[in-house]
Design a protein around this motif. Structure first.
Motif, mmCIF file in Angstrom:
data_model
loop_
_atom_site.group_PDB
_atom_site.id
_atom_site.type_symbol
_atom_site.label_atom_id
_atom_site.label_comp_id
_atom_site.label_asym_id
_atom_site.label_seq_id
_atom_site.Cartn_x
_atom_site.Cartn_y
_atom_site.Cartn_z
ATOM 1 N N LEU A 179 10.123 16.903 7.922
ATOM 2 C CA LEU A 179 10.650 15.681 7.315
ATOM 3 C C LEU A 179 11.335 16.010 5.989
ATOM 4 O O LEU A 179 12.416 15.489 5.688
ATOM 5 C CB LEU A 179 9.491 14.690 7.109
ATOM 6 N N LEU A 180 10.714 16.906 5.201
ATOM 7 C CA LEU A 180 11.292 17.291 3.908
ATOM 8 C C LEU A 180 12.675 17.921 4.091
ATOM 9 O O LEU A 180 13.627 17.573 3.391
ATOM 10 C CB LEU A 180 10.347 18.274 3.189
ATOM 11 N N ILE A 232 2.678 5.304 8.643
ATOM 12 C CA ILE A 232 2.268 5.073 7.251
ATOM 13 C C ILE A 232 2.539 6.329 6.427
ATOM 14 O O ILE A 232 3.072 6.272 5.320
ATOM 15 C CB ILE A 232 0.769 4.679 7.185
ATOM 16 N N ALA A 233 2.208 7.487 7.005
ATOM 17 C CA ALA A 233 2.437 8.763 6.316
ATOM 18 C C ALA A 233 3.935 9.016 6.119
ATOM 19 O O ALA A 233 4.376 9.410 5.039
ATOM 20 C CB ALA A 233 1.812 9.897 7.123
ATOM 21 N N MET A 234 4.726 8.753 7.158
ATOM 22 C CA MET A 234 6.173 9.020 7.094
ATOM 23 C C MET A 234 6.838 8.099 6.066
ATOM 24 O O MET A 234 7.662 8.539 5.264
ATOM 25 C CB MET A 234 6.767 8.814 8.483
ATOM 26 N N SER A 236 5.334 6.611 3.500
ATOM 27 C CA SER A 236 4.875 7.033 2.168
ATOM 28 C C SER A 236 5.732 8.189 1.662
ATOM 29 O O SER A 236 6.164 8.204 0.509
ATOM 30 C CB SER A 236 3.422 7.502 2.206
ATOM 31 N N ALA A 237 5.976 9.159 2.540
ATOM 32 C CA ALA A 237 6.743 10.348 2.141
ATOM 33 C C ALA A 237 8.181 9.967 1.788
ATOM 34 O O ALA A 237 8.740 10.460 0.799
ATOM 35 C CB ALA A 237 6.718 11.386 3.257
ATOM 36 N N MET A 239 9.307 7.023 0.709
ATOM 37 C CA MET A 239 9.283 6.272 -0.550
ATOM 38 C C MET A 239 9.048 7.216 -1.740
ATOM 39 O O MET A 239 9.675 7.088 -2.783
ATOM 40 C CB MET A 239 8.196 5.188 -0.507
ATOM 41 N N PHE A 240 8.154 8.174 -1.538
ATOM 42 C CA PHE A 240 7.851 9.153 -2.581
ATOM 43 C C PHE A 240 9.083 10.012 -2.881
ATOM 44 O O PHE A 240 9.477 10.195 -4.033
ATOM 45 C CB PHE A 240 6.686 10.017 -2.111
ATOM 46 N N PHE A 241 9.738 10.496 -1.814
ATOM 47 C CA PHE A 241 10.906 11.373 -1.970
ATOM 48 C C PHE A 241 12.053 10.671 -2.692
ATOM 49 O O PHE A 241 12.788 11.279 -3.466
ATOM 50 C CB PHE A 241 11.375 11.836 -0.580
ATOM 51 N N PHE A 245 7.955 5.032 -5.840
ATOM 52 C CA PHE A 245 6.526 5.189 -5.636
ATOM 53 C C PHE A 245 5.905 5.649 -6.933
ATOM 54 O O PHE A 245 6.496 6.437 -7.615
ATOM 55 C CB PHE A 245 6.450 6.262 -4.571
ATOM 56 N N LEU B 100 -4.898 13.403 7.676
ATOM 57 C CA LEU B 100 -3.825 13.814 6.764
ATOM 58 C C LEU B 100 -4.147 15.112 6.040
ATOM 59 O O LEU B 100 -3.316 15.634 5.307
ATOM 60 C CB LEU B 100 -3.540 12.706 5.752
ATOM 61 N N LEU B 220 1.603 4.334 -8.686
ATOM 62 C CA LEU B 220 2.059 4.465 -7.293
ATOM 63 C C LEU B 220 3.188 3.471 -7.006
ATOM 64 O O LEU B 220 3.388 3.049 -5.873
ATOM 65 C CB LEU B 220 0.899 4.246 -6.320
ATOM 66 N N GLY B 221 3.919 3.075 -8.051
ATOM 67 C CA GLY B 221 5.086 2.210 -7.851
ATOM 68 C C GLY B 221 4.795 0.752 -8.082
ATOM 69 O O GLY B 221 3.652 0.360 -8.330
ATOM 70 N N SER B 236 -0.664 11.261 1.523
ATOM 71 C CA SER B 236 0.571 11.588 2.251
ATOM 72 C C SER B 236 1.588 12.215 1.305
ATOM 73 O O SER B 236 2.218 13.225 1.630
ATOM 74 C CB SER B 236 1.206 10.320 2.851
ATOM 75 N N PHE B 240 3.039 15.958 1.502
ATOM 76 C CA PHE B 240 4.487 16.083 1.647
ATOM 77 C C PHE B 240 5.052 16.963 0.533
ATOM 78 O O PHE B 240 5.822 17.891 0.780
ATOM 79 C CB PHE B 240 5.091 14.677 1.598
ATOM 80 N N PHE B 245 3.358 19.177 5.690
ATOM 81 C CA PHE B 245 3.644 17.921 6.366
ATOM 82 C C PHE B 245 4.934 18.062 7.146
ATOM 83 O O PHE B 245 5.870 18.636 6.646
ATOM 84 C CB PHE B 245 3.775 16.925 5.225
#
Lengths: 245, 245
Positions: A179-180, A232-234, A236-237, A239-241, A245, B100, B220-221, B236, B240, B245
């Motif tokens: 994903l990264l 949920i994990a995808m 989160s990642a 939004m974080f990237f 977040f 996770l 966390l935003g 997550s 990531f 991940f």
């Protein structure tokens, strides 16, 4: 502060009428009094800070003290496509995805989906999904109520998912692209599709069809996630990237 | 392939005895026959690919064909500290966190925790939490069963959480430091603590005490996550960010 979604566009000093369930909630659940403050959101990205001005028999009227862009809306619009899982797992996914900032969710059917509700059952489900989205949007302070679309077939999902700047499918069989990698390779994007399978994931044929349509298959790592954990994990990642977040 | 956790250290050609629930599962649930393959994991990061060699009255014996480092273990060890939430929310958090890649989980009590089970109820809960961790570890292909510790008080949590390379607390009141900032500023780390609140989060006094102990409070935003969503999102993001991940 309590938040109410209504349709419309307002300016400072306007009076807004709340009726139906909103009015009920103000009167009988929160038992608010004139002068108390609440937030109205137009569901299109604006919040209105209001104070309660008056009641009539059925409705509640509030006046707009200030209008502002809802601060909680992310700068990236993620369209989640989730293959219909068993039991009530999609309800969990919708609730969490709305909290995490999803833009819209489209359930779809893939060959490994076990759940195949008939039209009536599906209509009831969709209604329930939309209610969950609205509740989660209120609770988490969103500026929109993410739309939960009617479910579509696999081919229609491919068409819709590839309309965006970046279209990703989580695929267990993907060994090369994380994903990264996919996010870094794209650089700037506003709209992203994230496609996730149901129990058992996707067949290799479905992954090939997705690639041929322009979806990038990505790995979510060596651990096997449940189908309700993966979206949920995808999300989160993503939004974080993108700094949301 | 089915996976069984047992204690021990083995080499190629060794015979391993499975008894108790493992034997029951092989015989009566999976109904396996001699020659069939299964994976045994020592819970310390090694997988043993085995084939079923023989049965006796109570036990099942398998021989080790090959030994390998469990590929699913992350390169970062995340210790999650979760303030005890209401009802069965911690069960959801444990299940998802193990999928996770969490290393261990310590529940703790903060001033806004509503749930205060007595010792007997707590012992039953802890037993149940450990069962959920084991099930999730098997299902997701983990190389360890993440330890679920007995709950601790707030001050003991602070002591334990600050033993690691990087110690983070998700705090709604934090306006300046995002999770991304904190991870980027640290650069390299092996062990991370992630501390998350229950319903209502932490008081400003608790956040100050955490900062004084060496925890970094992070945001966390702008969206308000439910207390069971926040640890999943934070974990997550850490997985990531560290390429797991």
């Amino acid at each position: 502060m309590s938040k109410f979604f209504i349709t419309g566009c307002f300016e400072n000093g306007d009076e807004i009428k709340l009726d139906g369930p909103n009015s009920h909630h103000v009167r009988h659940v929160l038992r608010m009094k004139t002068g108390q403050e609440l937030t109205v959101c137009d569901g299109r990205g604006f919040d209105y800070l209001c104070s309660l001005s008056r009641f009539d028999d059925d409705s509640v009227f509030v006046s707009v003290n200030s209008k502002l862009k809802t601060p909680a809306e992310p700068t990236v619009l993620v369209s989640l496509f989730v293959a219909m899982p068993k039991s009530d797992k999609l309800e969990t996914v919708i609730q969490k995805a709305v909290e995490l900032g999803v833009y819209e969710i489209t359930p779809f059917f893939s060959s490994r989906c076990v759940s195949r509700p008939d039209d009536r059952a599906q209509a009831r489900k969709t209604e329930r999904f939309r209610k969950i989205s609205e509740e989660a949007a209120k609770q988490s302070g969103r500026g929109i109520i993410p739309n939960i679309h009617e479910p579509v077939g696999f081919d229609d999902m491919l068409k819709k998912a590839t309309e965006h700047d970046l279209s990703l499918m989580a695929y267990e069989g993907e060994r090369n692209v994380s994903l990264l990698n996919a996010l870094q390779n794209k650089g700037n994007f506003l709209r992203v599709s994230a496609v996730i399978g149901s129990e058992g994931g996707f067949t290799s044929g479905e992954a090939e069809a997705a690639n041929a349509s322009g979806l990038i298959t990505v790995s979510l790592g060596p651990r096997i996630m449940r189908c309700e954990t993966a979206p949920i994990a995808m999300l989160s990642a993503i939004m974080f990237f993108t700094g949301n977040f």
